[in-house]
Write an enzyme that holds these catalytic residues in place. Structure first.
Site, PDB file in Angstrom:
ATOM      1  N   HIS A 230     -14.845 -38.409 -20.014  1.00  0.00           N
ATOM      2  CA  HIS A 230     -13.524 -38.973 -19.729  1.00  0.00           C
ATOM      3  C   HIS A 230     -12.530 -37.894 -19.312  1.00  0.00           C
ATOM      4  O   HIS A 230     -11.450 -38.202 -18.802  1.00  0.00           O
ATOM      5  CB  HIS A 230     -13.005 -39.795 -20.918  1.00  0.00           C
TER       6      HIS A 230
ATOM      7  N   SER B 194     -10.175 -33.422 -26.808  1.00  0.00           N
ATOM      8  CA  SER B 194     -11.272 -34.064 -26.084  1.00  0.00           C
ATOM      9  C   SER B 194     -12.152 -33.051 -25.375  1.00  0.00           C
ATOM     10  O   SER B 194     -11.666 -32.109 -24.756  1.00  0.00           O
ATOM     11  CB  SER B 194     -10.717 -35.028 -25.040  1.00  0.00           C
TER      12      SER B 194
ATOM     13  N   ASP C 193     -20.403 -40.198 -23.065  1.00  0.00           N
ATOM     14  CA  ASP C 193     -19.194 -39.417 -22.763  1.00  0.00           C
ATOM     15  C   ASP C 193     -19.480 -37.920 -22.714  1.00  0.00           C
ATOM     16  O   ASP C 193     -18.948 -37.133 -23.496  1.00  0.00           O
ATOM     17  CB  ASP C 193     -18.119 -39.731 -23.811  1.00  0.00           C
TER      18      ASP C 193
END
Length: 579
Positions: free
Chosen positions: A127, A282, A183
């Site tokens: 992402h 992230s 992911d």
């Protein structure tokens, strides 16, 4: 469903431009038409990125909210300060798209973490890559505990870090932006960095995920819910791993078992009593026993909602597809494995670029290779440029490699290889994440030549007898999805056997053989160069008369190793040596 920086969801879809040209240069060098920016230019990029990201986090530009359940990408709350000396593989990922305007209010910028897994490879979250073109204006910084500081003229201090641009990007082909499933992504840097990589968990490392055991997460993300600011220096938190059943008790069907792993105590509802990753973390690593076992993926909006657990992409599940990026055979920097083939009539050696469904003929590598009778390709020195390992009729083993400013160089590795039946560059077979070579003596003994990561090899390791029974031995990459490099061997009768790698050096380097295909006498040439069709799985190419066929790898550990063959062009009868 995930936020790369505070108040920042999946970006508005942007057109992803073709990142790289398809041809080689006139001298046959490997294509890299993207200019490498200067350090000053990188400084200007990161200054703009940090400024635009700050505006986003302060809510001074319109934020785009995610759809679906209230999930967000994490920050470290409740952690402690850490130094880059203890986490040398940590990378800062500064993204910027200035929309080619002077108006900063329309800039798109965000910050993610990442992990150095090879000198030119950064593992991060898909992402963080989705909808973004990282080769355009973005910067990766390694080797710094602190974020860069800026003034009106740009970056004032890298704090000991090294800035580098991105050459290309890959995200998992099955990444689902709606569910944040699969992911994982890999960025390839424009040049290697002098940083110790972090090893990745393999599919067999099931004990790494035992519930209740501690793991560490690292990042520069938010450190309190009272501010949108990300941490100016690296932080670390120790978190207990959580069972799937316990995590699903909060997340329900949002948790994709086998693809995701949870860590941390349930959040308390406030900063006090909560230790978790949060916005800006992230893509960073979850680490246990010196291995990367997870990638920071998503969590609850606000990060401290009572009862919530942080969720990570489970690295062991993606070990095969990630390592396909680490040990690729990519000549034109587009992320797909390419083929080398020698034309019999004049000894010229040609790269063929993969277009996923076919191969594109390119300018030849300078030189006459008629004296070469075996060759493979591998990035032995891990500089992001493919090397050719070739044997001459006289038994000399050469490494042919491109040196910027000097052209193609031919380095003699050893002599006396007339007695080798064949050799293969499968990737890493010893478990140290360095590319190795495997050869077969005339006696049938299999020999491992451990790569040193600098273009050479260590002392030979005996790996077992009996390989004289095979007409062909080939392989590059992982055919069964467990993250370990495998070998394929074909008998004169056409039976093809898979030898699964174990990741250890010696007589047990490969597991007992399993027949996976029958490719009869109509097939005369073979090449296993990695992931040709860009699906994250190793493939096989085979010539039948004038036709070339692709046998797509399935990556399955229990089912068929290859799917139904696909036509990959004709007029291949003129080429007598593949690599």
């Amino acid at each position: 469903m995930h936020i790369r920086t505070p108040r920042f969801a999946v970006p508005v879809a942007v057109s992803v431009l073709a990142l790289f040209g398809t041809g080689l240069t006139a001298t046959g060098a490997q294509a890299d038409p993207i200019p490498v920016p200067t350090e000053r230019e990188l400084g200007e990029r990161v200054a703009k990125s940090m400024a635009a990201d700050q505006l986003e986090r302060e809510g001074k530009t319109p934020s785009r909210q995610p759809s679906g359940p209230p999930k967000a990408a994490p920050m470290i709350i409740g952690g402690t300060g850490e130094t880059i000396a203890n986490a040398p593989w940590m990378a800062q990922l500064h993204y910027l798209d200035d929309r080619n305007t002077d108006d900063r209010s329309d800039d798109e910028a965000f910050f993610c973490g990442g992990t150095v897994i090879a000198p030119t490879k950064i593992l991060t979250a898909a992402h963080c890559v989705y909808g973004a073109t990282w080769s355009r204006d973005s910067v990766v910084v390694v080797g710094a505990t602190q974020l860069p500081t800026t003034d009106s003229t740009g970056v004032k201090d890298w704090h000991g870090g090294t800035p580098v641009s991105v050459r290309r990007q890959w995200r998992h082909t099955s990444y689902d932006n709606a569910t944040t499933d699969n992911d994982v992504a890999v960025l390839t840097l424009s040049k290697p960095v002098d940083v110790k990589p972090l090893p990745i968990a393999r599919s067999t490392d099931t004990g790494m995920y035992q519930a209740g055991q501690n793991a560490e997460v690292y990042g520069w993300g938010r450190y309190t819910t009272t501010s949108q600011a990300i941490s100016p220096s690296l932080k670390k938190a120790t978190l207990p791993l959580v069972s799937d059943d316990t995590c699903a008790g909060f997340w329900g069907s949002n948790l994709v078992r086998g693809h995701m792993v949870c860590a941390g105590q349930p959040a308390s509802g406030s900063d006090a009593g909560t230790t978790t990753a949060c916005n800006g973390d992230s893509g960073g690593p979850l680490v246990r026993n010196g291995r990367l076992i997870g990638v920071v993926s998503w969590g609850v909006e606000g990060c401290v909602y009572q009862g919530a657990y942080g969720v990570y992409a489970k690295a062991s599940t993606y070990a095969g597809s990630i390592r396909a990026r680490m040990h690729d055979t990519d000549w034109n920097k587009d992320g797909k494995a390419d083929l080398l083939a020698r034309r019999a009539s004049d000894g010229k050696l040609f790269p063929f670029h993969s277009n996923t469904s076919s191969l594109s003929w390119q300018a030849s590598v300078p030189g006459d290779y008629r004296s070469t009778n075996l060759l493979v390709q591998a990035d032995l020195d891990r500089d992001g440029v493919q090397d050719i390992v070739r044997r001459t009729a006289a038994g000399e083993l050469y490494r042919t490699h491109y040196v910027s400013g000097q052209g193609w160089q031919h380095t003699l590795l050893t002599t006396g290889w007339k007695t080798r039946r064949t050799f293969v560059a499968p990737g890493d077979v010893t478990g140290d994440d360095l590319p190795d070579l495997v050869s077969v003596r005339d006696t049938g003994a299999l020999v491992i030549h451990p790569g040193n990561g600098r273009g050479g090899f260590g002392a030979e390791i005996e790996a077992g007898p009996g390989w004289q029974t095979y007409l062909n031995v080939f392989g590059h990459g992982d055919f069964n999805g467990d993250g370990k490099a495998d070998l394929l061997a074909r008998t004169a009768a056409g039976a093809v056997y898979l030898y699964k790698g174990t990741g250890t050096a010696g007589l047990n380097t490969f597991a007992p053989r399993v027949q996976v295909a029958t490719l009869g006498k109509t097939y005369s040439r073979f090449a296993a160069v990695g992931d040709v069709n860009n699906d994250g799985k190793a493939d096989l190419l085979a010539r039948e008369g004038d036709a070339l066929w692709l046998f797509p790898g399935t990556g399955s550990n229990t089912g068929a190793t290859f799917a139904t063959r696909k036509a990959f062009g004709t007029a291949w009868g003129q080429f007598d040596l593949f690599g």
